[in-house]
Write an enzyme that holds these catalytic residues in place. Structure first.
Site, PDB file in Angstrom:
ATOM      1  N   THR A   1       0.768  -1.281  -0.045  1.00  0.00           N
ATOM      2  CA  THR A   1      -0.142  -0.089  -0.059  1.00  0.00           C
ATOM      3  C   THR A   1       0.886   1.266   0.038  1.00  0.00           C
ATOM      4  O   THR A   1       1.808   1.278   0.540  1.00  0.00           O
ATOM      5  CB  THR A   1      -0.972   0.158   1.085  1.00  0.00           C
ATOM      6  OG1 THR A   1      -0.178  -0.020   2.440  1.00  0.00           O
ATOM      7  CG2 THR A   1      -1.739  -1.171   1.252  1.00  0.00           C
TER       8      THR A   1
ATOM      9  N   GLY B   1      -0.506   4.688   0.359  1.00  0.00           N
ATOM     10  CA  GLY B   1      -1.076   5.795   0.613  1.00  0.00           C
ATOM     11  C   GLY B   1      -2.015   6.672  -0.250  1.00  0.00           C
ATOM     12  O   GLY B   1      -2.457   5.733  -0.880  1.00  0.00           O
ATOM     13  N   GLU B   2      -1.829   7.738  -0.382  1.00  0.00           N
ATOM     14  CA  GLU B   2      -2.623   8.417  -1.379  1.00  0.00           C
ATOM     15  C   GLU B   2      -2.241   8.008  -2.850  1.00  0.00           C
ATOM     16  O   GLU B   2      -2.857   8.291  -3.831  1.00  0.00           O
ATOM     17  CB  GLU B   2      -2.312   9.960  -1.266  1.00  0.00           C
ATOM     18  CG  GLU B   2      -1.071  10.501  -1.659  1.00  0.00           C
ATOM     19  CD  GLU B   2      -0.624  11.965  -1.331  1.00  0.00           C
ATOM     20  OE1 GLU B   2       0.079  12.509  -2.104  1.00  0.00           O
ATOM     21  OE2 GLU B   2      -1.504  12.394  -0.545  1.00  0.00           O
TER      22      GLU B   2
ATOM     23  N   GLY C   1      -2.416   4.932  -3.709  1.00  0.00           N
ATOM     24  CA  GLY C   1      -2.778   3.508  -4.107  1.00  0.00           C
ATOM     25  C   GLY C   1      -2.103   2.461  -3.537  1.00  0.00           C
ATOM     26  O   GLY C   1      -1.436   2.485  -2.461  1.00  0.00           O
TER      27      GLY C   1
ATOM     28  N   ASP D   1      -5.337  -0.562   8.024  1.00  0.00           N
ATOM     29  CA  ASP D   1      -6.421  -1.846   8.489  1.00  0.00           C
ATOM     30  C   ASP D   1      -7.612  -1.917   8.099  1.00  0.00           C
ATOM     31  O   ASP D   1      -7.987  -3.224   7.696  1.00  0.00           O
ATOM     32  CB  ASP D   1      -6.617  -1.596  10.209  1.00  0.00           C
ATOM     33  CG  ASP D   1      -5.300  -1.632  11.063  1.00  0.00           C
ATOM     34  OD1 ASP D   1      -4.414  -2.376  10.647  1.00  0.00           O
ATOM     35  OD2 ASP D   1      -5.205  -1.085  12.034  1.00  0.00           O
TER      36      ASP D   1
END
Length: 162
Positions: free
Chosen positions: A67, A69-70, A72, A99
């Site tokens: 992952t 963050g912003e 994707g 989570d």
């Protein structure tokens, strides 16, 4: 695996961590390994999420999802790579989004979705967590998740030559 149990590991790697080899040795027993890009960097010494993903795959995890963050997420299974953008959502508090992403992934898997559709579930539930203060107040119910996915076309894209 002999009993049909699917394992999803969402890891927390602290900043001062020296047990990378032990974590990497466990990946051959993991079906889905889901670090964020900072955690993956600590495990692989790579800064690029695609290189992180490939390094973690080489340690034996069947499916790796990093992952970002912003930006994707990026997922890999075998030679296939998918990029899942974020859903456009107002960000109030990003606490708990990772989570919630994992919960959405597990929801997709348990519903029998393929990896790209499970990534959509993950991204949608992760995005919902950011819409309220705290880690759970904004998280969609199953009914809200289904409605959100039905009204949004954002999808994971299979990458070629990745």
């Amino acid at each position: 695996r002999k009993r049909g149990v699917v394992t999803v590991v969402d890891v927390v790697i602290p900043g001062a961590f020296s047990e990378q080899a032990q974590v990497l040795s466990l990946l051959k027993h993991v079906d889905y390994f889901v670090p964020n890009d900072d955690e993956a960097a600590r495990l692989t010494n790579e800064t690029d999420p695609l290189r992180q993903l490939r390094a973690l795959q080489s340690s034996g995890a069947q499916t790796v999802i990093v992952t970002c963050g912003e930006h994707g997420s990026i997922a890999g299974r075998g030679d296939d790579i998918w990029r899942m953008p974020t859903f456009p959502t107002p960000i109030v508090d990003p606490s708990g989004t990772g989570d919630a992403f994992c919960a959405g992934l597990i929801a997709g898997i348990s519903r029998g979705c393929d990896l790209p559709e499970s990534l959509r579930h993950a991204a949608a539930l992760g995005a919902s967590a950011a819409t309220a203060v705290g880690t759970t107040d904004g998280v969609f119910t199953q009914q809200q998740l289904d409605a959100f996915l039905a009204s949004n076309r954002t999808a994971a894209q299979l990458q070629t030559n990745a």
